[in-house]
Design a protein around this motif. Structure first.
Motif, PDB file in Angstrom:
ATOM      1  N   LEU A  23      -2.404   4.965  -6.518  1.00  0.00           N
ATOM      2  CA  LEU A  23      -1.544   4.900  -5.340  1.00  0.00           C
ATOM      3  C   LEU A  23      -0.660   6.132  -5.292  1.00  0.00           C
ATOM      4  O   LEU A  23      -0.022   6.488  -6.280  1.00  0.00           O
ATOM      5  CB  LEU A  23      -0.661   3.649  -5.380  1.00  0.00           C
ATOM      6  CG  LEU A  23      -1.389   2.316  -5.438  1.00  0.00           C
ATOM      7  CD1 LEU A  23      -0.388   1.175  -5.551  1.00  0.00           C
ATOM      8  CD2 LEU A  23      -2.264   2.135  -4.224  1.00  0.00           C
ATOM      9  N   LEU A  63       3.957   6.003  -1.630  1.00  0.00           N
ATOM     10  CA  LEU A  63       4.013   5.384  -0.314  1.00  0.00           C
ATOM     11  C   LEU A  63       5.459   5.184   0.088  1.00  0.00           C
ATOM     12  O   LEU A  63       6.300   4.843  -0.740  1.00  0.00           O
ATOM     13  CB  LEU A  63       3.283   4.043  -0.325  1.00  0.00           C
ATOM     14  CG  LEU A  63       1.803   4.105  -0.692  1.00  0.00           C
ATOM     15  CD1 LEU A  63       1.224   2.699  -0.779  1.00  0.00           C
ATOM     16  CD2 LEU A  63       1.037   4.934   0.314  1.00  0.00           C
ATOM     17  N   LEU A  65       5.163   0.680   2.252  1.00  0.00           N
ATOM     18  CA  LEU A  65       4.801  -0.540   1.550  1.00  0.00           C
ATOM     19  C   LEU A  65       5.949  -0.972   0.655  1.00  0.00           C
ATOM     20  O   LEU A  65       6.410  -0.218  -0.189  1.00  0.00           O
ATOM     21  CB  LEU A  65       3.527  -0.330   0.741  1.00  0.00           C
ATOM     22  CG  LEU A  65       2.943  -1.553   0.062  1.00  0.00           C
ATOM     23  CD1 LEU A  65       2.561  -2.598   1.114  1.00  0.00           C
ATOM     24  CD2 LEU A  65       1.732  -1.175  -0.762  1.00  0.00           C
ATOM     25  N   GLU A 111      -0.272   6.282   6.541  1.00  0.00           N
ATOM     26  CA  GLU A 111      -0.347   6.693   5.147  1.00  0.00           C
ATOM     27  C   GLU A 111      -1.670   6.235   4.550  1.00  0.00           C
ATOM     28  O   GLU A 111      -2.242   5.229   4.981  1.00  0.00           O
ATOM     29  CB  GLU A 111       0.817   6.113   4.342  1.00  0.00           C
ATOM     30  CG  GLU A 111       2.167   6.646   4.766  1.00  0.00           C
ATOM     31  CD  GLU A 111       3.319   6.127   3.924  1.00  0.00           C
ATOM     32  OE1 GLU A 111       4.344   6.807   3.899  1.00  0.00           O
ATOM     33  OE2 GLU A 111       3.198   5.049   3.301  1.00  0.00           O
ATOM     34  N   VAL A 141      -4.081   5.836   0.764  1.00  0.00           N
ATOM     35  CA  VAL A 141      -4.119   5.766  -0.695  1.00  0.00           C
ATOM     36  C   VAL A 141      -5.528   6.116  -1.142  1.00  0.00           C
ATOM     37  O   VAL A 141      -6.469   6.115  -0.346  1.00  0.00           O
ATOM     38  CB  VAL A 141      -3.700   4.371  -1.225  1.00  0.00           C
ATOM     39  CG1 VAL A 141      -2.261   4.065  -0.850  1.00  0.00           C
ATOM     40  CG2 VAL A 141      -4.625   3.288  -0.721  1.00  0.00           C
ATOM     41  N   GLU A 161      -3.348   2.625   4.361  1.00  0.00           N
ATOM     42  CA  GLU A 161      -2.411   1.605   3.886  1.00  0.00           C
ATOM     43  C   GLU A 161      -2.095   0.705   5.082  1.00  0.00           C
ATOM     44  O   GLU A 161      -1.727   1.188   6.145  1.00  0.00           O
ATOM     45  CB  GLU A 161      -1.156   2.302   3.337  1.00  0.00           C
ATOM     46  CG  GLU A 161      -0.237   1.384   2.567  1.00  0.00           C
ATOM     47  CD  GLU A 161       0.621   0.527   3.468  1.00  0.00           C
ATOM     48  OE1 GLU A 161       0.649  -0.703   3.268  1.00  0.00           O
ATOM     49  OE2 GLU A 161       1.254   1.079   4.389  1.00  0.00           O
ATOM     50  N   SER A 162      -2.264  -0.610   4.915  1.00  0.00           N
ATOM     51  CA  SER A 162      -2.254  -1.526   6.059  1.00  0.00           C
ATOM     52  C   SER A 162      -0.895  -1.641   6.756  1.00  0.00           C
ATOM     53  O   SER A 162      -0.847  -1.795   7.977  1.00  0.00           O
ATOM     54  CB  SER A 162      -2.757  -2.909   5.651  1.00  0.00           C
ATOM     55  OG  SER A 162      -1.926  -3.465   4.666  1.00  0.00           O
ATOM     56  N   LYS A 163       0.215  -1.574   6.037  1.00  0.00           N
ATOM     57  CA  LYS A 163       1.510  -1.659   6.715  1.00  0.00           C
ATOM     58  C   LYS A 163       1.727  -0.438   7.595  1.00  0.00           C
ATOM     59  O   LYS A 163       2.233  -0.545   8.712  1.00  0.00           O
ATOM     60  CB  LYS A 163       2.657  -1.788   5.715  1.00  0.00           C
ATOM     61  CG  LYS A 163       4.008  -1.966   6.414  1.00  0.00           C
ATOM     62  CD  LYS A 163       5.136  -2.249   5.453  1.00  0.00           C
ATOM     63  CE  LYS A 163       6.440  -2.465   6.198  1.00  0.00           C
ATOM     64  NZ  LYS A 163       7.555  -2.717   5.269  1.00  0.00           N
ATOM     65  N   SER A 164       1.303   0.730   7.125  1.00  0.00           N
ATOM     66  CA  SER A 164       1.444   1.923   7.956  1.00  0.00           C
ATOM     67  C   SER A 164       0.565   1.814   9.198  1.00  0.00           C
ATOM     68  O   SER A 164       0.958   2.250  10.275  1.00  0.00           O
ATOM     69  CB  SER A 164       1.131   3.196   7.163  1.00  0.00           C
ATOM     70  OG  SER A 164      -0.253   3.390   6.958  1.00  0.00           O
TER      71      SER A 164
END
Length: 166
Positions: free
Chosen positions: A10, A13, A16, A33, A35, A80-83
């Motif tokens: 990772l 970030l 996250l 973002e 990873v 990255e899923s939150k981004s």
């Protein structure tokens, strides 16, 4: 994004786990973002179903609502899923046609990830008695994924997916 990587692959970030996340109401590709893909030795799909996408009609400024399906075969990076969530939220006040929004999303993810293959499908709810469902894809040039993209484009809607949210 910095190039430092920890033992889990990772990178540093910024979103996250951040409890003070700011939501941009303007188109914000800079929030995306990535990873490291820890499985670069195999081809596999990553799929996102995003049922709460909103954007604005560029002419009337009326809201448009869609479920977006993002599917890709990663190469060295995964999103990255939150981004991704924050990025899609940034379209909330963005005025563009449905077709443009889907192609912009695909182009931004290609720029971020350089995936082997990617496809984006927007299933928009009807407005004015018509729904628009733009679909676009890309395969890395000079690879089997370029051929895959051409094949999937030519055979895209032979078996349309059933969508229950419209």
């Amino acid at each position: 994004m910095s190039g430092r990587t920890n033992e889990q692959g990772l990178q540093d970030l910024t979103l996250l786990g951040n409890q003070g996340t700011a939501y941009s109401f303007d188109y914000a590709p800079e929030v995306l973002e990535a990873v490291d893909n820890l499985h670069v030795d195999r081809d596999y799909f990553v799929k996102f179903n995003c049922p709460e996408f909103t954007s604005l009609c560029p002419l009337t400024r009326q809201p448009d609502f869609a479920t977006i399906y993002i599917s890709y075969i990663p190469d060295k990076k995964i999103v990255e899923s939150k981004s991704l969530k924050l990025y899609l939220f940034s379209f909330r006040n963005h005025g563009d046609f449905h077709e443009d929004c889907m192609n912009i999303i695909m182009n931004d993810l290609i720029k971020l990830l350089d995936p082997r293959y990617i496809e984006i499908w927007g299933k928009f709810t009807p407005r004015g008695g018509i729904s628009i469902d733009p679909w676009c894809n890309y395969g890395k040039p000079g690879t089997k994924f370029e051929e895959m993209a051409q094949f999937r484009l030519m055979n895209h809607d032979l078996y349309p997916e059933k969508v229950d949210n419209r």
